[in-house]
Design a protein around this motif. Structure first.
Motif, mmCIF file in Angstrom:
data_model
loop_
_atom_site.group_PDB
_atom_site.id
_atom_site.type_symbol
_atom_site.label_atom_id
_atom_site.label_comp_id
_atom_site.label_asym_id
_atom_site.label_seq_id
_atom_site.Cartn_x
_atom_site.Cartn_y
_atom_site.Cartn_z
ATOM 1 N N ALA A 33 6.460 -6.428 7.100
ATOM 2 C CA ALA A 33 6.496 -4.973 6.764
ATOM 3 C C ALA A 33 5.572 -4.103 7.784
ATOM 4 O O ALA A 33 6.076 -3.281 8.398
ATOM 5 N N ALA A 34 4.316 -4.614 7.704
ATOM 6 C CA ALA A 34 3.381 -3.805 8.384
ATOM 7 C C ALA A 34 3.879 -3.940 10.155
ATOM 8 O O ALA A 34 3.804 -2.986 10.846
ATOM 9 N N SER A 35 4.010 -5.123 10.468
ATOM 10 C CA SER A 35 4.279 -5.355 11.723
ATOM 11 C C SER A 35 5.569 -4.374 12.203
ATOM 12 O O SER A 35 5.674 -3.788 13.434
ATOM 13 N N LEU A 36 6.491 -4.277 11.448
ATOM 14 C CA LEU A 36 7.861 -3.519 12.159
ATOM 15 C C LEU A 36 7.410 -2.093 11.888
ATOM 16 O O LEU A 36 8.029 -1.341 12.723
ATOM 17 N N ILE A 37 6.835 -1.509 11.067
ATOM 18 C CA ILE A 37 6.428 0.072 10.990
ATOM 19 C C ILE A 37 5.613 0.234 12.243
ATOM 20 O O ILE A 37 5.827 1.047 13.090
ATOM 21 N N ARG A 38 4.508 -0.718 12.850
ATOM 22 C CA ARG A 38 3.800 -0.511 14.004
ATOM 23 C C ARG A 38 4.599 -0.319 15.128
ATOM 24 O O ARG A 38 4.557 0.046 16.129
ATOM 25 N N LEU A 39 5.580 -1.444 14.978
ATOM 26 C CA LEU A 39 6.716 -1.601 16.410
ATOM 27 C C LEU A 39 7.507 -0.302 16.675
ATOM 28 O O LEU A 39 7.544 0.173 17.789
ATOM 29 N N HIS A 40 7.817 0.457 15.537
ATOM 30 C CA HIS A 40 8.447 1.652 15.771
ATOM 31 C C HIS A 40 7.370 2.649 16.186
ATOM 32 O O HIS A 40 7.930 3.570 17.233
ATOM 33 N N LEU A 165 0.081 9.138 9.109
ATOM 34 C CA LEU A 165 0.572 8.131 9.743
ATOM 35 C C LEU A 165 -0.319 6.997 9.937
ATOM 36 O O LEU A 165 0.114 5.957 9.654
ATOM 37 N N SER A 166 -1.605 7.343 10.196
ATOM 38 C CA SER A 166 -2.684 6.209 10.326
ATOM 39 C C SER A 166 -2.768 5.634 8.921
ATOM 40 O O SER A 166 -3.165 4.520 8.631
ATOM 41 N N GLY A 167 -2.331 6.294 7.755
ATOM 42 C CA GLY A 167 -2.471 5.623 6.479
ATOM 43 C C GLY A 167 -1.387 4.408 6.174
ATOM 44 O O GLY A 167 -1.319 3.758 5.409
ATOM 45 N N SER A 168 -0.608 4.244 7.594
ATOM 46 C CA SER A 168 0.073 3.007 7.783
ATOM 47 C C SER A 168 -0.924 1.743 7.519
ATOM 48 O O SER A 168 -0.455 0.619 7.161
ATOM 49 N N HIS A 169 -2.188 1.979 7.716
ATOM 50 C CA HIS A 169 -3.224 0.858 8.007
ATOM 51 C C HIS A 169 -3.551 0.548 6.205
ATOM 52 O O HIS A 169 -4.464 -0.242 5.967
ATOM 53 N N THR A 170 -2.872 0.921 5.539
ATOM 54 C CA THR A 170 -2.947 0.585 4.096
ATOM 55 C C THR A 170 -2.083 -0.774 3.840
ATOM 56 O O THR A 170 -2.319 -1.313 2.605
ATOM 57 N N ILE A 171 -1.355 -1.247 4.959
ATOM 58 C CA ILE A 171 -0.844 -2.458 4.943
ATOM 59 C C ILE A 171 -1.219 -3.242 6.278
ATOM 60 O O ILE A 171 -1.564 -2.616 7.132
ATOM 61 N N GLY A 172 -1.345 -4.474 6.424
ATOM 62 C CA GLY A 172 -1.283 -5.368 7.805
ATOM 63 C C GLY A 172 -2.828 -5.711 7.993
ATOM 64 O O GLY A 172 -3.666 -5.724 7.206
#
Ligand code: HEM
Ligand SMILES: [Ca+2]
Ligand SMILES: [Ca+2]
Length: 297
Positions: A33-40, A165-172
């Motif tokens: 899930a984390a990897s895919l968000i980062r890819l986008h 958007l940096s809040g994506s670092h809540t996962i991964g």
């Protein structure tokens, strides 16, 4: 421009097909899930959301995959390729790889407990890649607050968008090589106990343990919530570029707000993802629909 009903006539099952494929990949490996968000994200920041990041080296293309911010780090390519092939089976030549990346990021967020949003569609795929722009425009973990603000600003994103958007670092996960300097710095912007815990699996001397992983959010590494911001208040951000968002500068108040108010974070994150997905798309007759995402037709 982009529209949420773009494939309504030409491929009505596109979204459900992508969703099934993405969900099964995340069920196999939650980190995906984390990897895919980062890819986008790493796609959209480099000549727009045009799937340029997916292209491999070839005689006509120099891939973006090997610039420092991506090399040995971005992942999930085979999951996107699999979703693409599932969609090609139902509607050949219709749905772009760039749109699949955007939908995958949304489905990933939803799957791990994050917000959902309506994805705007109609992006087309590039026929080129740009390692030069990738190395210039993608943020680095060593960047200071002003550089981060500028890099996002150049893409039309505000400080508030950047923090959300940096809040994506809540996962991964991140590799030791990206946080070693910070945990051995003995500086005052890192919690002592946190630093010592992280040192246990990240030896001081490179290249020892360079690839060892640690969660970006030590509290709930597999769920999309606001713990990332709560950690920053306790000086437990893993990357230097995480902690700079709460280090006495202009973004402190936003971090504070998201740490207290998860629903504000959720809705700001969803809006910022839509905004990020709108960066310089190829539309109309520009670009192509690739049949295989890693190469031009
Ligand atoms: C603000 C500037 C940013 C910097 C400097 C940064 C840097 C990094 C670094 C160094 C890693 C670890 C990579 C590795 O060790 O292989 C990482 C992981 C990650 N980043 Fe960021 N990032 C930033 C913003 C973002 C944004 C805006 C998003 C998404 C919208 C994002 C999503 C992620 C995710 C989900 C991971 C974990 C990936 C995984 O586990 O595969 N990051 N980031
Ligand atoms: Ca791109
Ligand atoms: Ca979390």
């Amino acid at each position: 421009q982009l529209s949420s009903t773009f494939y309504a006539e030409t491929c009505p099952n596109a979204l459900s097909t992508i969703r099934t494929s993405i969900r099964s990949a995340i069920a196999r490996e939650r980190r995906m899930a984390a990897s895919l968000i980062r890819l986008h994200f790493h796609d959209c920041f480099v000549q727009g959301c045009d799937a340029s990041i997916l292209l491999d080296n070839s005689p006509s293309i120099t891939s973006e995959k090997f610039v420092v911010q991506n090399n040995n780090s971005v992942r999930g390519f085979e999951v996107i390729e699999q979703a693409k092939s599932a969609v090609e089976n139902v509607c050949p030549g219709v749905v772009s790889c760039a749109d699949i990346l955007a939908v995958a990021a949304r489905d990933a967020s939803e799957y791990v407990g994050g917000p959902s949003w309506t994805v705007r569609l109609g992006r087309r795929d590039s026929t080129n890649a740009s390692p030069g722009l990738a190395s210039r425009d993608l943020p680095r973990f060593t960047d200071g607050l002003q550089s981060l603000i500028d890099l996002f600003g150049n893409k039309g994103l505000t400080e508030r968008d950047m923090v959300a958007l940096s809040g994506s670092h809540t996962i991964g996960q991140a590799q030791c090589v990206t946080f070693r300097d910070r945990i051995y710095s003995n500086g005052s912007d890192i919690d002592v106990g946190f630093a010592s815990t992280r040192r246990r699996n990240c030896p001081a001397t490179s290249p020892n343990g360079n690839g060892n992983l640690a969660p970006l959010d030590l509290v709930t590494p597999n769920s999309f919530d606001n713990n990332y911001f709560r950690n920053l208040l306790q000086r437990r951000g893993l990357l230097q570029s995480d902690q700079v968002l709460f280090s006495g500068g202009s973004t402190d108040s936003i971090v504070n707000e998201y740490s207290r108010n998860p629903s504000t974070f959720s809705s700001d994150f969803a809006s910022a993802m839509v905004k990020m997905g709108d960066i310089e798309p190829l539309t109309g007759s520009a670009g192509i629909i690739r049949s295989i995402c890693s190469r031009v037709n």
